[in-house]
Enzyme design. Structure first.
Site, mmCIF file in Angstrom:
data_model
loop_
_atom_site.group_PDB
_atom_site.id
_atom_site.type_symbol
_atom_site.label_atom_id
_atom_site.label_comp_id
_atom_site.label_asym_id
_atom_site.label_seq_id
_atom_site.Cartn_x
_atom_site.Cartn_y
_atom_site.Cartn_z
ATOM 1 N N LYS A 123 0.842 -1.198 0.000
ATOM 2 C CA LYS A 123 0.000 0.000 0.000
ATOM 3 C C LYS A 123 0.882 1.256 0.000
ATOM 4 C CE LYS A 123 -2.959 2.776 2.883
ATOM 5 N NZ LYS A 123 -3.327 3.021 4.247
ATOM 6 N N ASP A 142 -6.583 -0.445 0.998
ATOM 7 C CA ASP A 142 -6.754 -0.222 2.426
ATOM 8 C C ASP A 142 -8.112 -0.777 2.843
ATOM 9 O OD1 ASP A 142 -8.599 1.622 1.472
ATOM 10 O OD2 ASP A 142 -7.541 3.372 2.241
#
Length: 170
Positions: A123, A142
């Site tokens: 991420k 996320d």
């Protein structure tokens, strides 16, 4: 089925583009290392909170060298409200030291290299690559992406890496 899923995904993307247009990173930053720092802080923390923290943090620590030489206790005090502040402060310092020692002071621009830095995963790497360097090697997955991807029946997984791979294919 695969063809229908692609068509379904294209329709979703068109609706999102129509309603939201181009969406830029909401984290405040003026350099790739500032974005890396903000993204490390963003784990289990809201973007709004991170931006409040970095407002003062970026005034105190102006470049990667400042972070590499930071006193961990002082840095912890700046990032305390982000949660997990001890590990985040250590990871920021370690990442800064690695950026200096291994990459001549420049934040690396590949997924593989970014994954070597402390405190980040896919991420973080995807956010830095996309927002600091305009490179798209993946999708920053996320909790919100996981929830929406499942709600829209694009996946049934909760593992960010699996979801990223599925979303990249569709």
């Amino acid at each position: 089925m695969e063809r229908n899923k692609k068509g379904y995904t294209v329709r979703i993307i068109k609706i999102l583009e129509k309603n939201y247009g181009y969406v830029k990173c909401v984290l405040n930053f003026s350099s790739p290392f500032e974005l890396l720092t903000a993204t490390i802080l963003s784990a289990q923390c809201t973007d709004e909170r991170v931006n409040k923290i970095t407002e003062n943090l970026f005034k105190r620590y102006k470049n990667v060298e400042d972070y590499a030489n930071a006193d961990v206790l002082e840095l912890e005090n700046y990032v305390k409200s982000a949660g997990f502040f001890r590990s985040k402060a250590k990871n920021i310092i370690k990442s800064a030291q690695m950026v200096i020692n291994k990459y001549n002071g420049d934040v690396p621009q590949t997924m593989e290299e970014l994954l070597e830095l402390s405190g980040g995963a896919r991420k973080t790497a995807n956010v830095v690559l996309g927002s600091a360097f305009g490179k798209s090697e993946g999708i920053a997955v996320d909790t919100h992406v996981i929830r929406i991807a499942n709600l829209l029946k694009l996946t049934e997984y909760d593992d960010p890496v699996k979801i990223e791979k599925i979303l990249m294919k569709t």
